[in-house]
Design a protein around this motif. Structure first.
Motif, short mmCIF file in Angstrom:
data_model
loop_
_atom_site.label_atom_id
_atom_site.label_comp_id
_atom_site.label_asym_id
_atom_site.label_seq_id
_atom_site.Cartn_x
_atom_site.Cartn_y
_atom_site.Cartn_z
N ASP A 79 0.58 -1.13 0.30
CA ASP A 79 -0.51 0.51 0.22
C ASP A 79 1.27 1.11 0.00
N VAL A 80 0.91 2.15 -0.88
CA VAL A 80 1.94 3.11 -1.27
C VAL A 80 2.22 4.58 -0.24
N GLY A 81 0.99 3.76 0.50
CA GLY A 81 0.47 5.06 1.41
C GLY A 81 0.76 4.41 2.26
N ASP A 82 1.08 3.78 2.79
CA ASP A 82 1.27 3.03 3.66
C ASP A 82 2.81 3.38 4.62
N GLU A 83 3.53 4.00 5.26
CA GLU A 83 4.86 4.33 5.37
C GLU A 83 5.41 2.62 5.82
N GLU A 84 5.60 1.90 6.47
CA GLU A 84 5.66 0.68 6.64
C GLU A 84 5.46 -0.37 6.25
N ILE A 129 -2.88 8.63 -2.20
CA ILE A 129 -1.87 7.06 -3.12
C ILE A 129 -0.82 8.04 -4.09
N HIS A 130 -1.46 8.78 -4.47
CA HIS A 130 -0.94 10.21 -4.97
C HIS A 130 0.53 10.24 -4.96
N LEU A 131 0.56 11.61 -4.00
CA LEU A 131 1.52 12.15 -3.63
C LEU A 131 2.30 11.64 -2.38
N ASP A 132 1.53 10.79 -1.72
CA ASP A 132 2.24 10.08 -0.42
C ASP A 132 2.72 9.19 -0.87
N GLY A 133 2.11 8.55 -1.89
CA GLY A 133 3.10 6.82 -2.28
C GLY A 133 3.95 7.31 -2.48
N PHE A 135 5.86 10.03 -2.42
CA PHE A 135 7.20 10.26 -1.73
C PHE A 135 7.67 9.05 -0.57
N LEU A 136 7.13 8.56 -0.51
CA LEU A 136 7.25 7.91 0.27
C LEU A 136 8.12 6.15 -0.49
#
Length: 276
Positions: A79-84, A129-133, A135-136
């Motif tokens: 899940d690209v929005g999940d840092e872990e 999803i688009h931006l946090d993903g 970035f991470l």
């Protein structure tokens, strides 16, 4: 009929000097659609591919289709929005292949609706999803690329990285943001041999776009055929959808480009919809 793995083996045998021989590539959202086509294209050019997707089983199936032995393809849940999850998935990729040469930040969703009625929760979900993903996954990739002093990051933007359409406030905002992120990565990464670019496709007839057609028909009170002809393809030069193969070839061009002469740029692939 040949299996996918047999087809890739034939392509590789016919192309021993592939443009991505033994390069390690991670593609997010790669179990289907554009991401899957990029993975297949890169594999046919000699790359070792990491299929990162929210659907673990679909990611592993796609990887197994490319290489059942697991030596040149790996499927990971992400899940690209999940840092872990991003850190774990990136760690699995590097542990398996020892390096990372290309990241294709492709995962994305679409939610349409009038801005005045747009739910904040949906706004945050799409941007996450688009931006946090982006970035991470970028941050995790850069740690390895900086160690290698080389790498290429490709963001999946859109014509909506440069244009705007009604009912797509969150999507347009996110896709514009990816161009800004790519420019910063190009500036910061230059000293470490890292390039960053954005692909900006027009409408590609994936499940994401198929879902939009009836949604926009309802929102505008027109037929689905009119959505396709008068909204989606109106500004193209030939009335044609961009294909997943078109986008994959653009990604290959950016990934394999031999120098930092091409960095911080956005490449529009849209049948002439957007010309700059």
């Amino acid at each position: 009929m040949r299996s996918l793995n047999e087809t890739l083996s034939v392509k590789q045998a016919a192309n021993p000097d592939g443009r991505l021989i033994d390069k390690v590539v991670m593609i997010t959202g790669a179990a289907s659609g554009i991401g899957r086509e990029i993975a297949l294209t890169f594999a046919s050019e000699g790359a070792m591919v990491v299929i990162a997707d929210l659907d673990r089983q679909a990611a592993q199936r796609t990887a197994a289709e490319i290489d059942p032995t697991g030596k040149r393809a790996l499927g990971v849940a992400m899940d690209v929005g999940d840092e872990e999850q991003v850190e774990i998935g990136m760690g699995q990729a590097i542990q398996a292949f020892g390096r990372l040469d290309v990241l294709v930040s492709n995962a994305g969703i679409q939610i349409v609706g009038p801005l005045v009625e747009f739910e904040f929760a949906k706004w945050k979900k799409l941007l996450s999803i688009h931006l946090d993903g982006a970035f991470l996954t970028t941050r995790a990739a850069l740690r390895q690329m900086y160690k290698q002093n080389s790498g290429s990051i490709i963001y999946m933007g859109s014509v909506h990285s440069k244009e705007a359409s009604p009912l797509k406030a969150a999507y347009v905002t996110a896709k514009h943001g990816l161009i800004g992120l790519a420019k910063v990565v190009a500036k910061e990464g230059a000293a470490h041999g890292v390039r960053a670019n954005v692909i900006c496709p027009g409408f590609v007839r994936t499940p994401l776009v198929e879902k939009q057609i009836p949604e926009q028909a309802r929102a505008f009170g027109i037929s689905e055929a009119e959505v396709v002809k008068n909204i989606m393809l109106k500004e193209t030069v030939d009335g044609e959808f961009t294909t997943v193969q078109d986008v994959a070839e653009a990604a290959l061009f950016l990934a394999a480009f031999p120098s930092s002469a091409l960095t911080g740029q956005s490449l529009v692939v849209s049948h002439g919809w957007s010309m700059q």
